[in-house]
Scaffold this active site. Structure first.
Site, PDB file in Angstrom:
ATOM      1  N   ASN A 120      32.829  37.317  48.318  1.00 41.18           N
ATOM      2  CA  ASN A 120      31.610  37.535  49.098  1.00 41.18           C
ATOM      3  C   ASN A 120      32.022  37.704  50.553  1.00 41.18           C
ATOM      4  OD1 ASN A 120      28.887  35.384  50.208  1.00 41.18           O
ATOM      5  ND2 ASN A 120      28.947  37.589  50.142  1.00 41.18           N
ATOM      6  N   GLY A 121      31.624  38.806  51.166  1.00 41.13           N
ATOM      7  CA  GLY A 121      31.993  39.058  52.561  1.00 41.13           C
ATOM      8  C   GLY A 121      32.638  40.418  52.704  1.00 41.13           C
TER       9      GLY A 121
END
Lengths: 477, 477, 477, 477
Positions: A120-121
């Site tokens: 995530n990111g």
């Protein structure tokens, strides 16, 4: 059984900015089922694809699919995924690419074995890293940042080192909450700035790692703590080990997790998100009072703040919109062909509630302004007398390079228009944005621990050249 | 392509009590698309199957499927359903039978041509009618009440009459809002008591008929009026004709459409449902005040009444539960296997909001009491200090034979327990039900126009023998 | 799960002339699996749909689908069909209707319970029977002859009689080999003329009934005898009972079962079909000798007769065509778009074998003549010097109303052209048809036991009016 | 949409020995459709998966799937594959792995763009090449030999060279007929020994390359010549260029293409395969005469040789077996559960033909001997009096490392048993194998141009260590 693909030039990673939810399970029976339920709690973080990868200590197996979790993975098939360790991923992508291969978690075999990565990111140097590996003869299977991690692990320089992952992480820049599953262990990593959240819980003698604590509630897991920025947590049969791969102390927590992205029942930074939103609403009532008959929320993201505004202002809350719970993207096409606005499909106005009323309308943020404009027009058409728009977030003027989908500056109405111009554009009688002071005041902890780049343009980690081009320059154009 | 079926003894119609949503379109372009969107607005009335049948004036075609509308019918295939007339149906059935054949609208060919029937409600003499036709050699394809209508139409006594449908309706008893589509016309019928709602709208020079007016809002149709009890409305290329097939004047509108079944933004009996629910909540505050810190709703059916209670009592509203919007029945199995309560899957408690608080908890009704008990236990486990349960409906003591799924008296906690016993069973500190006076006071129009059978057992139309056996006697047993 | 249908006017049964294969199993374990394997042996009799219905003595269940057996029914799902009794059906239909509902065996519930019907053949009074029932208010679900049997069973006049099926059969005319499965018994019936074959076998203490004996070979069942024309065989847990419902003695066995329809390894009328075809080929060699270098067959239907011709004539057999075993109708579309003849897709010529050669080419029959013309043109293009066409069947001049798909007289080249004209049309150097004398001579048993209507127009059972219109008159038109 | 995978340790390439069919199209309209039809002609070379990749000069797109071509690729979707260039592949694999990713043609993006590879044959140094790339940090997506080619192309040493493919091919050893498609050109390569066939044809001004010439017949393409061993043919908009990457002159054509693998209507080495097989049968009649009533073939691979035996011996040919054309692997499971031999499913014996007869039974080869044993037992059970087995191939004593699936020496009955022992094992009255002299005599061209390794163990290219282990040593064990 048939599968098809259109493969053109793979998009560079800068375009693939994603928001996602991740979950990891280690040390429990039926890890796949727990991961499935955990993803279900995190479904709001991504509805375009879902995947679960398990290990029973020896073999790694996976199920993936496009769409909502329920469409992507048939829960009756979870029994085909035996094992005490699992990672899961739900993805929202701005690229719209439907290639099954890039559904996370990525599962890749390299010289040291098989590894699954859920991420995530957004990395800010993914393109440069990819280019350098390709020049050395490496072949990439996908355009995802996640694969960059695997090539770093496979790099002989890292693969032979005592701590391959720690060494590999020295070369990446940007935002990442990361889960890495091998046959024998689960590793959780949070980038040194802590852009994206990542929490640790305990369940039945095992561990759970998840983007948000709401996943723990459903599983009956106990919240232990958040993973620290710059921390690597390694979980295996021999228990939990922790280490740090960065001594950097600057923090850059994303404020939009509080403003709209996280679920109101998640605890982040020690505080339940609903309470932070109540305070954001109360701040708005203090800063931007209004003479009105009712306060109404844009459901669901404005619900808590509208309640906060109503309480502080003593203007009664009412229900101006009903949300249709069954909406899905499948409805968009026939609706458009019937010339029905997407705005109306998701929310229906209660005409008898708004007719003749002076309304305070509370929403979480304004991005392009077009949705607000449509909603306000619909309220006026239903007979609302006055509309006072109140926004929990300050004006968004700069794109995000760390995982929130404000992609291009030229899509951000506040990047080029004053508050007055925006108020005219959306057609409100008044418009009150949160101030940055009001925002940080409502947040838990120290003000300088937050990333405020989208409001002020002060980026804690510089984007690489391609990202800059795609976003900042377009705004100037 | 494969299809499979398990066919045992067909269940008698009394067991097939259904609640449903229906829509009819006549005189517009793309009738199938409009029907699809209309069903989407009516999805809350039934999630087990969906079907659309169209006519282009000559040929009748259909699409049907199991599950939510989006799963049942691929909207990209709507172009395969050309025509200016359509009927649609969404179904909730208590039988759990997944036979594709019984998905409504039923499409049946008989000696006079092809007819499609969409039906909301339950006949009280379906078994007797079926038996008499079978004894004459007729063969039934399904166990639905809808097919009974077609056999009545095919009966030589009716088929040869000047008004076959009007004549056929003389023989049916019970609750029905009915749409009948033939190649050339759309007919809408509401039973003489008006148990179930049915509204008429206008759109682009054509007509729309729907269970609830919220479907008109989405389509951009204009609400015209409700179809009258005992009325037949016939719509064709030559316009709209109306006639009456019954001069009976007693009415028996269903109060549960107001209490929980209809969407809050629908207008029924001249009033928006949300406002009726606000009044039900206010009545509760008057009848059953409480010393409390917060009022919280059981989402979503308790939302409006909780707001009404909060306003009248001046106890602040708060958000005690977050509803998961992505829940579907697919989650039930893995959740159960992970020993996770279905109650927690749908709603998560905001622990920081309820901890240490005295709560008024507002819900629409109590049927078995088991769900309330689980919710209250979860609130206590999260640290709530006091729980005062307030219920918009009076105690439900008798089964419904007209289309609401209170099936068997022995499932109704209020049929066998006093309020005090129920309060103990669910574990509340206090329990306040709506009074019947409070209820009818909050409803629009005359009190004697409503069916209150489920509270008092006074059935406007007697159930046939089998129905009685299944329900009333079981309670006595 | 989605299902869709286009329902226009149901075609009358006369258009639905079908050839099919049927199998029944009673008194064994895993009846569904045996039925599946039996259908697989009968797949040549119908490739458009397949269905299996089982009974475990109480419940009746089914699986059906379109296409080849392997596509229609997933064999891994056969475990979902428990029971010791089964009927199965494969269908070839000339109507091309893909409605799932009309896949046989039909399963219908009527006043006396549930019944499954599998049927091979065509009734000649189906339309009239249907019309009379519809006029009485009955509703038909399909346009199949099979449903007519069920309405006859449901007719109160028959349903109440001591022998409902025997009574019902008094009213039907035409060709039918019929299997009827109820919860407790399997009934096999062959029409009084015996148009279509039906054989009885024994297996593991139970019984098998099948269109052809080749199904017994695969199952390891023992051939017992053929079901007699006009016989009803009832098989249940209490064993096998037989009775007669007709004392008529005229027979009308179909000669085309021998000529091309049955598998060469089936035994019909006491003789293996391959040997009958060898004799047909030998007869051709006697009647129509030729000066040639090689005898080649049109595979596979001409294989046995070509061998018979070669043996009798002493002209060496060779392989002129290779058949592609993977052909399916899915290939037709792209092939046509690439301007490739369907003739070439199925069979490829061995150019090196036919180049410069004088060939005797043996085929089973000529219907329209167009396929023969294409094959002969392809042989000439490959360099064949002379082509002497020899045909196992006499000229087909009249349509069949009993289950073979010679539908319309105007499609039959021999109905309007002399042998010489036909020879010119197909482009052969010579054309030799079997004589009727040669045919009956090659067949086992008495010549007057065969139906020769398609050669001479002498129909043992008169077609009803609609059939006549569709076929005979079109020829005259 | 869901996808699932089980990924354990990837099998080494030595286990993935495959036989396949490949086709390439360049310079025509609708290249995808032609590739589809071509694959259909090559279906006998592989039924486990199929894939087509097209280029329109800019974009590369693909469709792939498991199973027969008709199941793997929906021909109605071919319109989604526009372009004038295509490669297609059908695969038979001995690994049984159903991973969609390894369906050929492989499509991989590397630093120079996107490339599709279709490959028939087996490399003998694939493992070593893979290991060396992995040690350098490269990541492999599949376990196929085909991917090794792409890593060789991506290797900076080759990628930067003037002729990357020619340079890459210097490093591979073993058997390969290879098609490489990039956006702008189609390249066809045949290894220096010419193990596997590859033919060039012309069509509508463009070119076709295919494993066998039978594909040209269907497409209406003209046979031009075979691709030479050691030749690279490059086809693009600017026409056809040819070059050589190896000056090696030793040849090693596979004899099994003639014996059983190729279609009888294909022309290889200048001669139609059927005629070679006729000669193999005639040789058998000379070497191994028999006193018999009939010659029968094991269909279909023994058909031509049986005809050759019958002609030379003057013993009449007859049809002893009927092949079921609809057999598929789906039938195996239920058949096994019903204790029905797989041998009987595919072929049914004509009992009336073999009963009491002395038979010469002709087959193409004996591998394990178990199938022959079952067939002979079935013939005896059907009443055959004597069975004289005649085999077109010499005894197979050594595994093949070049693409024919004789995998392990210990599976080869002739590796450990004498002819007499084998005859006893299979239960024949006599057994006559082809002699090696008879074989090469029947083949076109020079005897030393053929690979005879499976008979004598003299391998033209040494297998790498792992291959050796898997196969040769097992035989000794």
């Amino acid at each position: 059984m048939a599968a098809g693909n259109a493969i053109g030039r793979c998009p560079g990673s800068a375009e693939a900015r994603e928001r996602c939810g991740i979950i990891g399970i280690c040390g429990t029976q039926s890890a796949a089922k727990l991961a499935y339920l955990g993803l279900y709690s995190l479904q709001h973080r991504g509805q375009e694809s879902a995947g679960i990868v398990v290990s029973d200590g020896q073999e790694i197996q996976s199920k993936k699919g496009l769409g909502l979790l329920s469409a992507a993975i048939d829960p009756t098939e979870l029994t085909q995924l035996p094992g005490h360790m699992a990672v899961g991923h739900v993805r929202y992508s701005t690229t719209g690419s439907g290639r099954v291969q890039i559904i996370q978690p990525l599962v890749i075999e390299y010289s040291r074995g098989i590894v699954a990565v859920a991420h995530n990111g957004n990395l800010t140097n993914a393109r440069a890293l990819r280019r350098s590996y390709e020049e050395n003869g490496s072949i990439f299977q996908t355009s995802t940042d996640s694969e960059v991690f695997v090539h770093l692990l496979a790099d002989p320089e890292n693969a032979g080192a005592p701590d391959p992952l720690g060494r590999a992480l020295q070369r990446v820049r940007g935002a990442y909450s990361l889960l890495v599953l091998t046959a024998r262990q689960l590793v959780a990593v949070r980038d040194p700035y802590g852009f994206r959240p990542l929490a640790l819980g305990q369940l039945d003698g095992g561990y759970v790692v998840a983007s948000e604590s709401c996943a723990f509630d459903l599983l009956g897991a106990e919240f232990v703590r958040e993973i620290e920025p710059g921390e690597i947590v390694t979980i295996s049969e021999s228990g939990l080990r922790t280490s740090r791969f960065s001594e950097q102390t600057q923090r850059a927590y994303c404020v939009f997790e509080y403003i709209y992205f996280a679920r109101p029942d998640s605890v982040i930074g020690g505080e339940v998100v609903h309470n932070v939103r109540l305070r954001l609403g109360a701040k708005l009532a203090e800063q931007w009072p209004a003479e009105a008959d009712s306060v109404i929320a844009i459901p669901d993201s404005g619900n808590s703040a509208a309640l906060g505004y109503s309480r502080r202002s003593a203007i009664p809350l009412d229900m101006g919109f009903v949300r249709n719970h069954y909406v899905g993207r499948t409805f968009i096409t026939p609706a458009e062909e019937a010339r029905i606005s997407g705005v109306n499909i998701k929310l229906n106005i209660l005409r008898d509630v708004v007719r003749g009323k002076r309304l305070v309308v509370v929403d979480d943020s304004i991005v392009r302004g077009t949705t607000s404009r449509e909603r306000i027009a619909a309220l006026r058409e239903a007979g609302a007398r006055e509309i006072h728009m109140r926004i929990s977030a300050p004006p968004i003027r700069h794109p995000c390079f760390y995982g929130i989908d404000f992609q291009h500056a030229d899509e951000l109405i506040a990047a080029s228009r004053s508050v007055e111009e925006t108020c005219r554009f959306i057609g409100a009688d008044s418009l009150g944005y949160q101030t940055i002071e009001g925002l940080v005041d409502a947040l838990p902890g120290s003000a300088d621990h937050y990333c405020l780049a989208c409001f002020g343009g002060d980026y804690p980690v510089s984007p690489e050249e391609g990202m800059h081009k795609l976003s900042l320059e377009q705004r100037q154009g």
